[in-house]
Design a protein around this motif. Sequence first.
Motif, PDB file in Angstrom:
ATOM      1  N   UNK A 138     -36.185  14.202  17.080  1.00 10.77           N
ATOM      2  CA  UNK A 138     -36.341  15.403  16.415  1.00 10.77           C
ATOM      3  C   UNK A 138     -36.872  15.354  14.937  1.00 10.77           C
ATOM      4  N   UNK A 272     -44.654  27.200   3.022  1.00 10.71           N
ATOM      5  CA  UNK A 272     -43.835  27.528   4.052  1.00 10.71           C
ATOM      6  C   UNK A 272     -44.381  27.598   5.482  1.00 10.71           C
ATOM      7  N   UNK A 277     -37.355  28.095  12.811  1.00  7.86           N
ATOM      8  CA  UNK A 277     -37.177  26.611  13.391  1.00  7.86           C
ATOM      9  C   UNK A 277     -36.598  26.747  14.814  1.00  7.86           C
ATOM     10  N   UNK A 278     -37.087  26.122  15.646  1.00 12.68           N
ATOM     11  CA  UNK A 278     -36.700  25.954  17.039  1.00 12.68           C
ATOM     12  C   UNK A 278     -35.138  25.273  16.880  1.00 12.68           C
ATOM     13  N   UNK A 279     -34.252  25.776  17.380  1.00 14.85           N
ATOM     14  CA  UNK A 279     -32.811  25.099  17.328  1.00 14.85           C
ATOM     15  C   UNK A 279     -32.002  25.135  18.643  1.00 14.85           C
ATOM     16  N   UNK A 281     -29.098  24.539  18.524  1.00 13.86           N
ATOM     17  CA  UNK A 281     -27.624  24.893  17.754  1.00 13.86           C
ATOM     18  C   UNK A 281     -27.313  26.484  17.845  1.00 13.86           C
ATOM     19  N   UNK A 282     -28.580  27.113  18.006  1.00 13.91           N
ATOM     20  CA  UNK A 282     -28.534  28.590  17.748  1.00 13.91           C
ATOM     21  C   UNK A 282     -28.468  29.225  19.300  1.00 13.91           C
ATOM     22  N   UNK A 289     -17.889  26.393  17.892  1.00 15.84           N
ATOM     23  CA  UNK A 289     -17.274  25.201  18.484  1.00 15.84           C
ATOM     24  C   UNK A 289     -15.980  24.741  17.855  1.00 15.84           C
ATOM     25  N   UNK A 290     -15.738  25.207  16.636  1.00 16.26           N
ATOM     26  CA  UNK A 290     -14.520  24.763  15.993  1.00 16.26           C
ATOM     27  C   UNK A 290     -13.349  24.824  17.041  1.00 16.26           C
TER      28      UNK A 290
ATOM     29  N   UNK B 127     -20.065  26.234   8.983  1.00 13.90           N
ATOM     30  CA  UNK B 127     -20.444  25.142   9.904  1.00 13.90           C
ATOM     31  C   UNK B 127     -19.314  25.032  10.970  1.00 13.90           C
ATOM     32  N   UNK B 128     -19.673  25.703  12.126  1.00 15.32           N
ATOM     33  CA  UNK B 128     -18.739  25.733  13.291  1.00 15.32           C
ATOM     34  C   UNK B 128     -18.859  24.659  14.420  1.00 15.32           C
ATOM     35  N   UNK B 129     -19.465  23.651  13.998  1.00 16.49           N
ATOM     36  CA  UNK B 129     -19.776  22.458  14.902  1.00 16.49           C
ATOM     37  C   UNK B 129     -18.941  21.062  14.379  1.00 16.49           C
ATOM     38  N   UNK B 153     -14.841  29.798   7.621  1.00 21.55           N
ATOM     39  CA  UNK B 153     -15.403  29.700   9.019  1.00 21.55           C
ATOM     40  C   UNK B 153     -15.614  28.206   9.496  1.00 21.55           C
ATOM     41  N   UNK B 154     -15.680  27.375   8.475  1.00 27.60           N
ATOM     42  CA  UNK B 154     -16.148  26.095   8.920  1.00 27.60           C
ATOM     43  C   UNK B 154     -15.152  25.325   9.609  1.00 27.60           C
ATOM     44  N   UNK B 200     -34.593  26.335   5.431  1.00 30.45           N
ATOM     45  CA  UNK B 200     -36.033  26.171   5.980  1.00 30.45           C
ATOM     46  C   UNK B 200     -36.868  27.276   5.126  1.00 30.45           C
ATOM     47  N   UNK B 201     -36.214  28.323   4.587  1.00 32.05           N
ATOM     48  CA  UNK B 201     -37.143  29.440   4.039  1.00 32.05           C
ATOM     49  C   UNK B 201     -36.986  29.339   2.616  1.00 32.05           C
ATOM     50  N   UNK B 222     -26.926  25.877  11.511  1.00 34.26           N
ATOM     51  CA  UNK B 222     -28.325  25.930  12.208  1.00 34.26           C
ATOM     52  C   UNK B 222     -28.541  27.213  12.981  1.00 34.26           C
ATOM     53  N   UNK B 223     -29.942  27.645  12.970  1.00 34.28           N
ATOM     54  CA  UNK B 223     -29.883  29.040  13.345  1.00 34.28           C
ATOM     55  C   UNK B 223     -29.788  30.112  12.600  1.00 34.28           C
ATOM     56  N   UNK B 224     -28.748  30.589  12.367  1.00 36.32           N
ATOM     57  CA  UNK B 224     -28.474  31.918  11.358  1.00 36.32           C
ATOM     58  C   UNK B 224     -28.946  31.338  10.027  1.00 36.32           C
ATOM     59  N   UNK B 247     -37.676  21.849  12.149  1.00 39.36           N
ATOM     60  CA  UNK B 247     -36.304  21.825  12.671  1.00 39.36           C
ATOM     61  C   UNK B 247     -35.728  20.567  12.385  1.00 39.36           C
ATOM     62  N   UNK B 248     -34.703  20.770  11.447  1.00 38.50           N
ATOM     63  CA  UNK B 248     -33.852  19.341  11.325  1.00 38.50           C
ATOM     64  C   UNK B 248     -32.311  19.817  11.456  1.00 38.50           C
ATOM     65  N   UNK B 249     -31.621  18.905  11.985  1.00 32.83           N
ATOM     66  CA  UNK B 249     -30.225  18.821  11.834  1.00 32.83           C
ATOM     67  C   UNK B 249     -29.697  19.577  10.640  1.00 32.83           C
TER      68      UNK B 249
END
Lengths: 290, 290
Positions: A138, A272, A277-279, A281-282, A289-290, B127-129, B153-154, B200-201, B222-224, B247-249
């Motif tokens: 990645x 920009x 981003x393809x992700x 995690x989305x 997952x908490x 951050x829910x992971x 929420x994290x 990313x934006x 990630x994602x939202x 796309x980065x973690x």
Amino acid sequence: MTPVAIDDPADPRLAPYAAMRERDLVGRQGRFIVEGEVTLRLMASQRARFRTESVLLAPERWPGLADVLDALDAPVYLAGKTVMSAVAGFPIHRGVLAVGLTGDAPEPAALVPPPPAPALVLGLAGLTNHDNVGACFRNAAAFGADAVLLDAASCDPLYRKAIRVSAGAALITPFGRLPAGADWLAIAEALALEPLALSPSGHETLDAAPPPARALLLLGTEGPGLPAGLMARARTLRIAMAPGFDSLNVATAGALALHRLAGATGRLAPSLASSPAPSPAAGPDRRGEC
Amino acid sequence: MTPVAIDDPADPRLAPYAAMRERDLVGRQGRFIVEGEVTLRLMASQRARFRTESVLLAPERWPGLADVLDALDAPVYLAGKTVMSAVAGFPIHRGVLAVGLTGDAPEPAALVPPPPAPALVLGLAGLTNHDNVGACFRNAAAFGADAVLLDAASCDPLYRKAIRVSAGAALITPFGRLPAGADWLAIAEALALEPLALSPSGHETLDAAPPPARALLLLGTEGPGLPAGLMARARTLRIAMAPGFDSLNVATAGALALHRLAGATGRLAPSLASSPAPSPAAGPDRRGEC
């Protein structure tokens, strides 16, 4: 491509999707599994390095993916999630699977731009954790590395979990395997790349070291790290950290070095990016997952 | 501390170790589980933020850890791995467990050095992971952040997997929780920190932006990503990436930003650290996973 409905989990056309986790362990003889829409779209793009053998979708996923499937030129099977799960051996929540064909492994030399062009190649030495290998891919894609080379001990980037963690980068970033016992420094010399060994015991800090135009960035596994014999003969880099906790994940350390090397050789977009981003995690099964 | 041998899995002194995975899901009412030697040694160090309630070791692990146990001032129970596994509900390979006490949660203001001192605080929004939260803590420790703040929420950084992925950083890096609905920008203002929203934006690239002396680095899932309302009101940063794969973690992106901010404010050791990196990947049960 007109999709074909299948409702028998024992249908031989679904055999490559069967017993997925068990098959992960023993290997697939030239095939690999792609999961989810983001990775399927990458397989259908011009950037994919692999041919798709077949696609298996839950029927409700088909309309939203019809544009992708036209580009794939592979048979599309439709099966309800119950059938998909029965074939795979565990619940398939997203309803999007495909089988790719590994094809013949390229020679490392075929993946690296010849001199005097700039080159950025990531070398993975003994990375025996699929998450780390996927994360390295990645990062290699995010920072525009030309290729990834893996030694014989490192994990398969086309293992299911590695593809997922790579956010699909394993499907588009060129990679090659070194034979067992291959000498990284001889390979660097043959490819006219400057070997940079990243290690907590490196002699130069990343930010102080002038980045070479043609680099082979070498990462070793956490804990043992890169072999002492390699460290003794290579230019060695470390990442400056706070006193008392000099511990970074190997892929994270690699990301810092790739970012530095890519920035110094003009690989990074100044403006920009236009696409989100393809992700992975989305995806719906990675949230909350908490 | 003289260890006490226990051979009955139902012994009430082992109750906090029982049904470990099920208990992970429902919470532990003020307790958390520490696994493995690296994290136990951190719990015994001056840097640990938490008190150890008890330690549970396989007998063969005791001699090698006797020095650590003296510093812990907690009862030490010895039980064979069969008993340990029966209590936990799954195989305990390393034979090293402990129960920590969460204590009272500190107020965020108590964790951040007051102005005009420099400050580097990491803010985790949604951050829910657990892997990502653990990795963020590992990076925060590696780059010397003063504290981590988490919204409601994290994930819990003291969840078993988060501690493991953090390489124990969750045990030594000060962190605090924001109440549900808290406004990150109001908190930044109250703590005299400049909020930097990484996305990313983002409008400025990380390397171009002059780092503030007192920063609150905000990471979204990630994602939202970070909420639009927050992005509209904060200074926003992005990491320059290669065209076509932005796309980065989230923890990796955070590591790049922390490294930059820490380097600019003199938090990083100029010379080699003297001790080898603590690394959970070096444990016997994390090797050879291909």
